[in-house]
Design a protein around this motif. Structure first.
Motif, PDB file in Angstrom:
ATOM      1  N   ALA A  58       0.818  -1.232   0.000  1.00 40.41           N
ATOM      2  CA  ALA A  58       0.000   0.000   0.000  1.00 40.41           C
ATOM      3  C   ALA A  58       0.839   1.265   0.000  1.00 40.41           C
ATOM      4  CB  ALA A  58      -0.944  -0.005   1.198  1.00 40.41           C
ATOM      5  N   ASP A  59       2.144   1.131   0.321  1.00 42.45           N
ATOM      6  CA  ASP A  59       3.014   2.314   0.348  1.00 42.45           C
ATOM      7  C   ASP A  59       3.683   2.572  -0.992  1.00 42.45           C
ATOM      8  OD1 ASP A  59       2.477   2.706   3.059  1.00 42.45           O
ATOM      9  OD2 ASP A  59       4.067   1.314   3.659  1.00 42.45           O
ATOM     10  N   ASP A  60       3.536   1.622  -1.915  1.00 39.20           N
ATOM     11  CA  ASP A  60       4.198   1.765  -3.212  1.00 39.20           C
ATOM     12  C   ASP A  60       3.493   2.846  -4.050  1.00 39.20           C
ATOM     13  OD1 ASP A  60       4.790   1.075  -6.154  1.00 39.20           O
ATOM     14  OD2 ASP A  60       6.158  -0.264  -5.082  1.00 39.20           O
ATOM     15  N   PRO A  61       4.249   3.713  -4.712  1.00 39.64           N
ATOM     16  CA  PRO A  61       3.637   4.773  -5.533  1.00 39.64           C
ATOM     17  C   PRO A  61       2.722   4.244  -6.630  1.00 39.64           C
ATOM     18  CG  PRO A  61       5.965   5.220  -5.172  1.00 39.64           C
ATOM     19  CD  PRO A  61       5.710   3.837  -4.640  1.00 39.64           C
ATOM     20  N   ARG A  62       3.063   3.062  -7.172  1.00 32.82           N
ATOM     21  CA  ARG A  62       2.233   2.513  -8.246  1.00 32.82           C
ATOM     22  C   ARG A  62       0.879   2.065  -7.705  1.00 32.82           C
ATOM     23  NH1 ARG A  62       6.050  -1.934 -10.625  1.00 32.82           N
ATOM     24  NH2 ARG A  62       6.661  -1.961  -8.414  1.00 32.82           N
ATOM     25  N   TRP A  63       0.836   1.662  -6.455  1.00 29.90           N
ATOM     26  CA  TRP A  63      -0.461   1.322  -5.849  1.00 29.90           C
ATOM     27  C   TRP A  63      -1.288   2.585  -5.623  1.00 29.90           C
ATOM     28  CZ3 TRP A  63      -3.713  -2.546  -4.721  1.00 29.90           C
ATOM     29  CH2 TRP A  63      -4.730  -2.288  -3.809  1.00 29.90           C
ATOM     30  N   LYS A  64      -0.638   3.625  -5.179  1.00 28.38           N
ATOM     31  CA  LYS A  64      -1.353   4.860  -4.887  1.00 28.38           C
ATOM     32  C   LYS A  64      -1.878   5.533  -6.156  1.00 28.38           C
ATOM     33  CE  LYS A  64       1.195   5.723  -0.610  1.00 28.38           C
ATOM     34  NZ  LYS A  64       2.132   6.623   0.106  1.00 28.38           N
ATOM     35  N   GLU A 105      -3.618  -1.468 -11.449  1.00 23.84           N
ATOM     36  CA  GLU A 105      -3.951  -2.780 -12.018  1.00 23.84           C
ATOM     37  C   GLU A 105      -2.700  -3.500 -12.521  1.00 23.84           C
ATOM     38  OE1 GLU A 105      -6.856  -4.773 -15.454  1.00 23.84           O
ATOM     39  OE2 GLU A 105      -7.033  -2.636 -14.940  1.00 23.84           O
ATOM     40  N   GLN A 106      -1.818  -2.777 -13.211  1.00 20.62           N
ATOM     41  CA  GLN A 106      -0.595  -3.391 -13.706  1.00 20.62           C
ATOM     42  C   GLN A 106       0.341  -3.751 -12.546  1.00 20.62           C
ATOM     43  OE1 GLN A 106      -0.204  -4.220 -16.954  1.00 20.62           O
ATOM     44  NE2 GLN A 106       1.569  -5.374 -16.192  1.00 20.62           N
ATOM     45  N   TYR A 107       0.344  -2.931 -11.516  1.00 17.75           N
ATOM     46  CA  TYR A 107       1.159  -3.208 -10.330  1.00 17.75           C
ATOM     47  C   TYR A 107       0.728  -4.521  -9.674  1.00 17.75           C
ATOM     48  CZ  TYR A 107       2.841  -2.679  -5.510  1.00 17.75           C
ATOM     49  OH  TYR A 107       3.421  -2.880  -4.278  1.00 17.75           O
ATOM     50  N   ILE A 108      -0.583  -4.742  -9.579  1.00 17.53           N
ATOM     51  CA  ILE A 108      -1.093  -5.987  -9.000  1.00 17.53           C
ATOM     52  C   ILE A 108      -0.661  -7.184  -9.838  1.00 17.53           C
ATOM     53  CG2 ILE A 108      -3.207  -7.285  -8.535  1.00 17.53           C
ATOM     54  CD1 ILE A 108      -4.546  -4.628  -7.791  1.00 17.53           C
ATOM     55  N   LYS A 109      -0.744  -7.046 -11.176  1.00 16.03           N
ATOM     56  CA  LYS A 109      -0.351  -8.145 -12.057  1.00 16.03           C
ATOM     57  C   LYS A 109       1.142  -8.421 -11.963  1.00 16.03           C
ATOM     58  CE  LYS A 109      -4.022  -7.393 -15.459  1.00 16.03           C
ATOM     59  NZ  LYS A 109      -4.338  -6.966 -16.854  1.00 16.03           N
ATOM     60  N   ASP A 110       1.953  -7.380 -11.945  1.00 16.41           N
ATOM     61  CA  ASP A 110       3.409  -7.553 -11.902  1.00 16.41           C
ATOM     62  C   ASP A 110       3.850  -8.262 -10.624  1.00 16.41           C
ATOM     63  OD1 ASP A 110       3.570  -6.301 -14.326  1.00 16.41           O
ATOM     64  OD2 ASP A 110       4.179  -4.342 -13.509  1.00 16.41           O
ATOM     65  N   ASN A 111       3.178  -7.984  -9.529  1.00 16.44           N
ATOM     66  CA  ASN A 111       3.543  -8.586  -8.241  1.00 16.44           C
ATOM     67  C   ASN A 111       2.691  -9.799  -7.875  1.00 16.44           C
ATOM     68  OD1 ASN A 111       5.637  -6.672  -6.766  1.00 16.44           O
ATOM     69  ND2 ASN A 111       4.172  -5.347  -7.849  1.00 16.44           N
ATOM     70  N   LYS A 112       1.767 -10.137  -8.781  1.00 16.60           N
ATOM     71  CA  LYS A 112       0.888 -11.298  -8.590  1.00 16.60           C
ATOM     72  C   LYS A 112       0.195 -11.278  -7.240  1.00 16.60           C
ATOM     73  CE  LYS A 112       3.594 -14.162 -11.740  1.00 16.60           C
ATOM     74  NZ  LYS A 112       4.377 -15.400 -11.936  1.00 16.60           N
TER      75      LYS A 112
END
Length: 855
Positions: free
Chosen positions: A166-172, A178-185
């Protein structure tokens, strides 16, 4: 003391001694069994227990078992052999509470229960627990509040995968999320998965320790299980989990998923790969077969090694003898199944033969619900295929009901009758009319590719599939497909035909890689199934270099790739075989229900822009044997195709017999026809309807008898038997007899009246067949004497032979060993040491009724 009660006490005494308990001081220690100990039952204790308990101010325990500290650790309540042990349940609980003992053993010498009064209900056991095992049980002291107080959110698993996500800029940044979730599975629990975990918490709060999830294929049972595992491990109530599967391919798949979901907090291992250090892991995955082989589960593990046992596809992995593995371990039990109980709601069970596959499925499902504490038929949590489709998580099939002229007749009640040439030697005989002798033979759907072979039919199947299959939305090639065949040989034929057609349809594209046989006889078949799901079976697709999909488009199998196999981009499922198991049908149908976005694997920006969207919203289920009609009866067909049929040939043409394959293109009738109608019907194994109804009427008669119902509440089975013999049997107008009931039920052994009564009133879910009962009896022997692994199978063969072969038994008893030369079970005798033979025969004489194994 009555004679049968004295016999029960003798057996109980022996079982206690075998478990290491002592009636007298000896070199091993002081006596730790007290007989007939006087206990006081206070009014306050009676009030705490409830008004249904016997209002006894003083009482005597049959046996009190003493721990190392001199305190009572368990109370054993003994009943006469003809009385059910559970009758003494409440009285024993009062005695146990009065002595601060947590455990109760209930026994009549033949049936035994262990009851942890702190959690759950009495559980069947085959031997009495040892003192050290009671100590292990005492160490397991779960607190419900540790589980129920935890708050479970959508990111329960994601927080283990990446605690700081939740602290990652791509999540924020919502545009990148959506791509961040896919990249980190990252895996987030869906609403229904959260609800499933909450239901566990609610049931634990009620004191329950067994749960059943009924969740459709593709709804994420493994992810939900991971959440349950984390919940229990984090609570401190358990230290290790056993996850049981029934197939090798599912073992590896489950392990990979648990590693992906939970590796940052907990270690997962496959037992057979970590036999020496499995104790270092919190999650142990195993096939039930690995633990069942030579009863390794009780030779290598203690009952307290796992405190949460999860059974995947529970109706399979705890069926029959596998139940012993599941029940051996203490603690919480969770069952997972994709087969809904109401799937068989259209089946007329009362009119069904015990060998009918649907009845076998019904028995398994009923037994599964009982095992997991859902006797009322309601699972702990249910999420169906309909629910998944409604919520947008699954897709329904387009059913393609396709039948050739031949299969239409094979599927009919009359079957497909043909005239085939007689054997070669018969052809050589001179016949008065000068024509070849002929014989009529009738085939049905279950004969296809077993007794009845048709090359043309198989080719029509393949042609129909190829012409009507859903295509890959990106490349237009045949969508990924699984075809289910009758046998290994049938799979080989279909694979060859498909590759021949693919060479014509797609010249120089596949080189016999279009279709691949994936069956147990094929080398590395399990890895092939994994590669197919990962889109690299025989390399990448060759239609678009920027699109990742498998070069092989079709996997042809028999029994693999059914239960739990994940291949989200599957577009076609073909049933080129009749299916008689509802469970198999549900599992196979479920292979195609998962959602998928085909653009995820496309790196071609121009093509992606051109398509715009390419999400899977359906799949095709090709049904060449009316399986949907047979198993669902009122299925809503979305598509019905009329198959191309080979043109009929000259009626004078001779039938062609190639030896292996009958090419059915028209038959010449050689039979004379002097008699117009003469019908003779042989009654098959299912019997006549009037016979099948006999047991149903008997069941209604017994259940409606007020005197019998009164005795059932007291569980006095001997009194019930005597009453039925005197007041129900041999009375007009049905003239019920035990022999008539046995013939009606058609079980392959002799049923006792006691068993029939227990089945009628729900004390047992079904009648065990001979082999199930043999396995159960041997497991009891093995639990008590544990022969070494070297002689395990030999001991089992001797045990079974002695019980079922009267001649073999007579040879052993009379010691006329020369007669073994002509006895089919002579190897069963020779491979067992004499000391073990004597142990087995003495055990059987004391504990097993031979009568139940007679036909």
């Amino acid at each position: 003391m009555a004679d049968n009660e004295a016999k029960a006490r003798i057996k109980i005494n022996k079982l206690l001694e075998e478990a290491g308990w002592r009636f007298f001081d000896d070199e091993d220690g002081k006596a730790n069994i007290l007989l007939e100990q006087n206990v006081k039952i206070t009014q306050s204790l009676l009030d705490a227990l409830g008004e249904n308990f016997e209002k006894t101010k003083n009482g005597y325990t049959d046996y009190s078992l003493i721990g190392l500290d001199g305190r009572v650790v368990a109370v054993l309540e003994a009943k006469a052999e003809h009385i059910h042990p559970l009758i003494g349940k409440e009285q024993a609980r009062a005695y146990a509470y009065s002595q601060n003992a947590r455990f109760v053993i209930l026994s009549n010498g033949n049936q035994h229960y262990l009851w942890d009064t702190w959690a759950g209900s009495p559980k069947v056991i085959t031997k009495f627990p040892r003192l050290e095992e009671i100590g292990s049980f005492n160490e397991f002291q779960p607190l419900a509040k540790n589980i129920t107080s935890q708050v479970i959110e959508r990111d329960f698993i994601a927080l283990t995968q990446k605690p700081d996500y939740a602290d990652d800029p791509r999540w924020k940044d919502e545009s990148l999320r959506e791509q961040y979730i896919k990249d980190n599975k990252l895996r987030f629990l869906r609403k229904y998965q959260l609800r499933a975990v909450e239901r566990i918490q609610e049931e634990v709060n009620k004191g329950k320790d067994r749960f059943l999830f009924e969740m459709a294929t593709g709804t994420g049972k493994t992810l939900t299980s991971a959440a349950v595992i984390k919940l229990f491990l984090r609570s401190g109530n358990i230290s290790r989990v056993l996850f049981l599967v029934d197939r090798l391919e599912l073992e590896d798949q489950a392990w990979r998923n648990f590693v992906a979901y939970l590796k940052n907090d907990y270690r997962s291992v496959i037992y057979k790969e970590r036999r020496k250090d499995w104790q270092s892991a919190e999650i142990v995955v195993s096939t039930v077969q690995s633990l069942l082989a030579k009863n390794k589960y009780k030779r290598l593990f203690s009952p307290s090694d796992f405190q949460l046992i999860i059974s995947d596809e529970a109706h399979r992995s705890i069926g029959g003898n596998s139940r012993a593995v599941f029940e051996y371990f203490i603690g919480y039990k969770l069952g997972l199944t994709a087969t809904p109980k109401n799937y068989l709601k259209m089946v007329d069970v009362a009119s069904m033969n015990a060998r009918d596959p649907r009845e076998l499925e019904r028995r398994m499902l009923l037994d599964t619900y009982t095992t997991f504490g859902c006797e009322n038929g309601e699972p702990t949590y249910s999420y169906s295929l309909t629910d998944g489709v409604r919520d947008g998580y699954l897709v329904n099939p387009v059913v393609v009901d396709a039948r050739t002229e031949i299969t239409t007749q094979l599927l009919s009640d009359k079957g497909y009758s043909v005239l085939a040439q007689a054997e070669a030697e018969e052809k050589e005989k001179e016949i008065e009319e000068g024509e070849a002798q002929a014989r009529e033979e009738t085939f049905f759907s279950r004969d296809f590719e077993r007794r009845f072979f048709s090359e043309n039919t198989n080719r029509i199947f393949c042609e129909t599939f190829l012409k009507n299959a859903l295509r890959d939305p990106v490349t237009g090639e045949i969508g990924k497909t699984i075809i289910f065949c009758v046998s290994q040989n049938h799979a080989a034929k279909i694979t060859q035909i498909l590759n021949e057609y693919a060479d014509v349809m797609f010249p120089s594209k596949y080189q016999s890689d279009f279709a691949v046989q994936v069956t147990h006889l094929v080398h590395d078949a399990q890895q092939m199934s994994i590669n197919f799901a990962n889109n690299n079976l025989n390399g990448k697709g060759n239609f678009n270099p920027l699109y990742q999909t498998s070069k092989t488009r079709v996997c042809v199998t028999v029994g693999m790739m059914t239960t739990g196999y994940d291949c989200e981009d599957l577009l076609n499922v073909c049933l080129m075989r009749p299916i008689f198991s509802p469970t198999d049908f549900v599992q196979i149908k479920g292979r195609g229900t998962r959602l998928y976005d085909f653009l995820e694997d496309l790196k071609d920006k121009e093509r992606k822009a051109e398509l715009g969207t390419a999400k899977k919203d359906k799949y095709k289920l090709f049904d060449f044997f009316a399986n949907c009609e047979y198993l669902e009866e009122k299925f809503n067909y979305d598509e019905v195709l009329k198959l191309p049929v080979e043109p009929s040939v000259d009626s004078e043409r001779e039938p062609t017999d190639t030896g292996q394959t009958i090419i059915i293109e028209g038959y010449k009738n050689f039979m004379l026809d002097p008699l117009k109608t003469l019908e003779e019907t042989a009654i098959g194994p299912e019997g006549m309807k009037v016979d099948r109804k006999l047991f149903e009427r008997f069941e209604d008669r017994v259940k409606s008898d007020t005197e019998i119902k009164r005795m059932v509440k007291q569980r006095d089975f001997q009194a019930i038997e005597d009453y039925i013999v005197g007041n129900v049997f041999d009375k007009p107008e049905d003239y019920y007899t035990l022999d008539k009931l046995r013939k009606t039920l058609k079980i392959d052994r002799r049923l006792s009246l006691r068993e029939i009564i227990e089945k009628i009133f729900g004390f047992v879910p079904y009648f065990k067949n001979k082999n199930e009962l043999l396995e159960e009896e041997f497991d009891k022997f093995d639990s008590r004497y544990t022969p070494d692994e070297k002689h395990f199978f030999a001991a089992k063969n001797f045990f079974k032979s002695y019980l079922t072969d009267a001649e073999f038994r007579d040879i052993v008893e009379s010691r006329q060993y020369a007669r073994l030369a002509t006895n089919p079970n002579r190897d069963a005798f020779q491979k067992v040491p004499s000391e073990l033979r004597n142990q087995i025969t003495e055990y059987i004489k004391d504990n097993v009724s031979l009568n139940q194994f007679m036909e």
